[in-house]
Design a protein around this motif. Structure first.
Motif, PDB file in Angstrom:
ATOM      1  N   SER A  98      12.824 -25.388  24.195  1.00 24.93           N
ATOM      2  CA  SER A  98      12.503 -26.462  23.521  1.00 24.93           C
ATOM      3  C   SER A  98      12.473 -25.996  21.830  1.00 24.93           C
ATOM      4  CB  SER A  98      11.414 -27.455  23.668  1.00 24.93           C
ATOM      5  OG  SER A  98      10.147 -26.501  23.780  1.00 24.93           O
ATOM      6  N   TYR A  99      12.230 -24.505  21.695  1.00 22.81           N
ATOM      7  CA  TYR A  99      12.260 -24.014  20.572  1.00 22.81           C
ATOM      8  C   TYR A  99      13.546 -23.866  19.918  1.00 22.81           C
ATOM      9  CZ  TYR A  99       7.356 -22.456  21.189  1.00 22.81           C
ATOM     10  OH  TYR A  99       6.098 -22.216  21.614  1.00 22.81           O
ATOM     11  N   HIS A 100      13.641 -23.650  18.407  1.00 23.22           N
ATOM     12  CA  HIS A 100      15.026 -23.355  17.911  1.00 23.22           C
ATOM     13  C   HIS A 100      14.928 -22.009  17.139  1.00 23.22           C
ATOM     14  CE1 HIS A 100      15.837 -27.866  18.509  1.00 23.22           C
ATOM     15  NE2 HIS A 100      16.941 -27.196  18.954  1.00 23.22           N
ATOM     16  N   VAL A 101      15.946 -21.355  17.419  1.00 24.57           N
ATOM     17  CA  VAL A 101      16.000 -19.862  16.736  1.00 24.57           C
ATOM     18  C   VAL A 101      17.115 -19.708  15.786  1.00 24.57           C
ATOM     19  CG1 VAL A 101      16.410 -17.468  17.317  1.00 24.57           C
ATOM     20  CG2 VAL A 101      15.157 -18.873  19.097  1.00 24.57           C
ATOM     21  N   TYR A 102      16.754 -19.299  14.624  1.00 21.08           N
ATOM     22  CA  TYR A 102      17.680 -19.138  13.561  1.00 21.08           C
ATOM     23  C   TYR A 102      17.838 -17.753  12.890  1.00 21.08           C
ATOM     24  CZ  TYR A 102      16.325 -24.273  13.189  1.00 21.08           C
ATOM     25  OH  TYR A 102      16.328 -25.538  13.445  1.00 21.08           O
TER      26      TYR A 102
END
Length: 410
Positions: A98-102
């Motif tokens: 559910s996290y987002h990685v950039y």
């Protein structure tokens, strides 16, 4: 003409303003077997291994398919970005799907600088304004919205210099804060010991608080009506859990309800009321229990806060000490609910039993404890204020550095 970013202002002339999509791109690499280090992100500690956190929340049976991240990636907790739950990770591992990685698009992006920049109060305000959801607690920051936000980009050498400067300065501030917080905890332990010694010697049969107090749980006012800045005429402050500290109310972070008459509302607080924060009730400096005075009113009681008024058989100061007494915590904690944020209920409070001597004896006991603990309480309050000022200075120093208000040579 260069335009400012709301809440952050206009950067120096040799800095760029650009959208995040020009600097970062979304990474969705998945773990095959879930064997990598599991990481979590917090608005307080940033990205840390979950094994180092005191977390009791549900753990998935398998970590297969969790998102991979590597040192230098920006990790954002989609559901808690509005609280500041985003940070650059300094270790590789996996995070919740559910996290987002950039990931930075080029070597001209110094991750440590942006770790400070994105976590400033001003930028979190921008994130909150651009998140989606009906209520604040339900806001979500999706990749398209984050990538559309603008940011400041100093020359690479300046990014490094600012990050190095802030690493040194914040480390020194954090050491000082830690020392003061340890002293606050020691004072709280000393005060608790004095209370325990005195109350443990009372020889009276215990009585449930349900027979001795009038307890009211706060109302769930609609957050759609909240005013988050200056109060409008005839608006009323809301007493939320965030406004309650051990022994005092704190009105730094305030919301209001506008243009309504609450003069006869049962949730209106009055001087002398005891209020107890039901979420995370105990912190380092003690139980989040405070007494309302004239300067706190008018104010309304909000959900997750309890208002307690003693009935005729109970002296208020004596009641306060019985709640600060260690048996209250021992009674509550085995049944505390919640995972990341411990929560207690009015039912648990009302089932707590206290010894009930006569009102005269209660008053005498309270006066004795006031005399023994007043100096400790005064010292603790001064230290708490000192820590708050240090944290404010830390945040203002970071903001000044990453927005170019403070000139730091490369």
């Amino acid at each position: 003409m260069r335009h400012p970013i709301p809440c952050l202002g206009t950067p120096p002339s040799n800095w760029q303003i650009t959208r995040n999509r020009n600097l970062f791109h979304v990474i969705d690499e998945r773990s095959i077997d879930g064997s990598e280090e599991l990481l979590t992100v917090s608005h307080i500690t940033g990205v840390t291994p979950r094994s180092e956190k005191d977390v009791t929340m549900f753990m998935a049976e398998s970590l297969d398919g969790y998102k991979r991240c590597r040192s230098g990636d920006l990790v954002i907790n989609t559901m808690w970005a509005w609280m500041g739950a985003l940070a650059v990770t300094h270790v590789s591992g996996i995070v919740s799907p559910s996290y987002h990685v950039y990931r930075p698009k080029s070597a001209n992006i110094h991750s440590r600088f942006f770790n400070y920049f994105f976590r400033t109060a001003g930028y979190i305000t921008e994130i909150t304004r651009n998140s989606r959801g009906v209520w604040t607690s339900r806001l979500r920051l999706y990749p398209s919205d984050f990538l559309d936000l603008e940011c400041f980009v100093p020359p690479l050498a300046v990014q490094r210099a600012i990050a190095d400067f802030l690493d040194r300065k914040t480390a020194a501030i954090d050491v000082l804060i830690e020392k003061k917080e340890r002293l606050i905890a020691l004072l709280a332990e000393k005060r608790a010991a004095l209370i325990h010694d005195r109350l443990s010697n009372i020889k009276h049969s215990p009585t449930k608080l349900s027979y001795l107090v009038d307890l009211l749980h706060g109302f769930a006012y609609s957050s759609d009506s909240y005013i988050y800045s200056e109060a409008e005429p005839d608006s009323t402050r809301l007493l939320r859990g965030i406004n309650i500290s051990p022994g005092a109310t704190r009105w730094k972070d305030v919301v209001f309800l506008p243009n309504l008459d609450f003069s006869s509302d049962i949730y209106s607080l009055r001087p002398g009321d005891l209020v107890l924060g039901l979420d995370r009730p105990w912190i380092g400096s003690g139980l989040r229990l405070a007494e309302i005075d004239e300067t706190d009113c008018p104010a309304l009681l909000v959900q997750r806060v309890a208002r307690i008024r003693p009935l005729s058989a109970l002296c208020k100061r004596y009641l306060t000490y019985t709640l600060l007494w260690s048996p209250f915590r021992a009674h509550i904690e085995p049944e505390t609910t919640g995972v990341s944020v411990p929560h207690i209920s009015p039912t648990q409070i009302l089932s707590y039993k206290i010894p009930l001597p006569s009102r005269d004896e209660q008053r005498s006991i309270a006066e004795q404890l006031d005399s023994k603990t007043s100096q400790l309480r005064s010292m603790s309050e001064k230290l708490v204020m000192s820590v708050a000022k240090l944290k404010e200075y830390r945040q203002s120093l970071i903001t000044a550095a990453v927005t170019g208000q403070l000139e730091i040579p490369a």
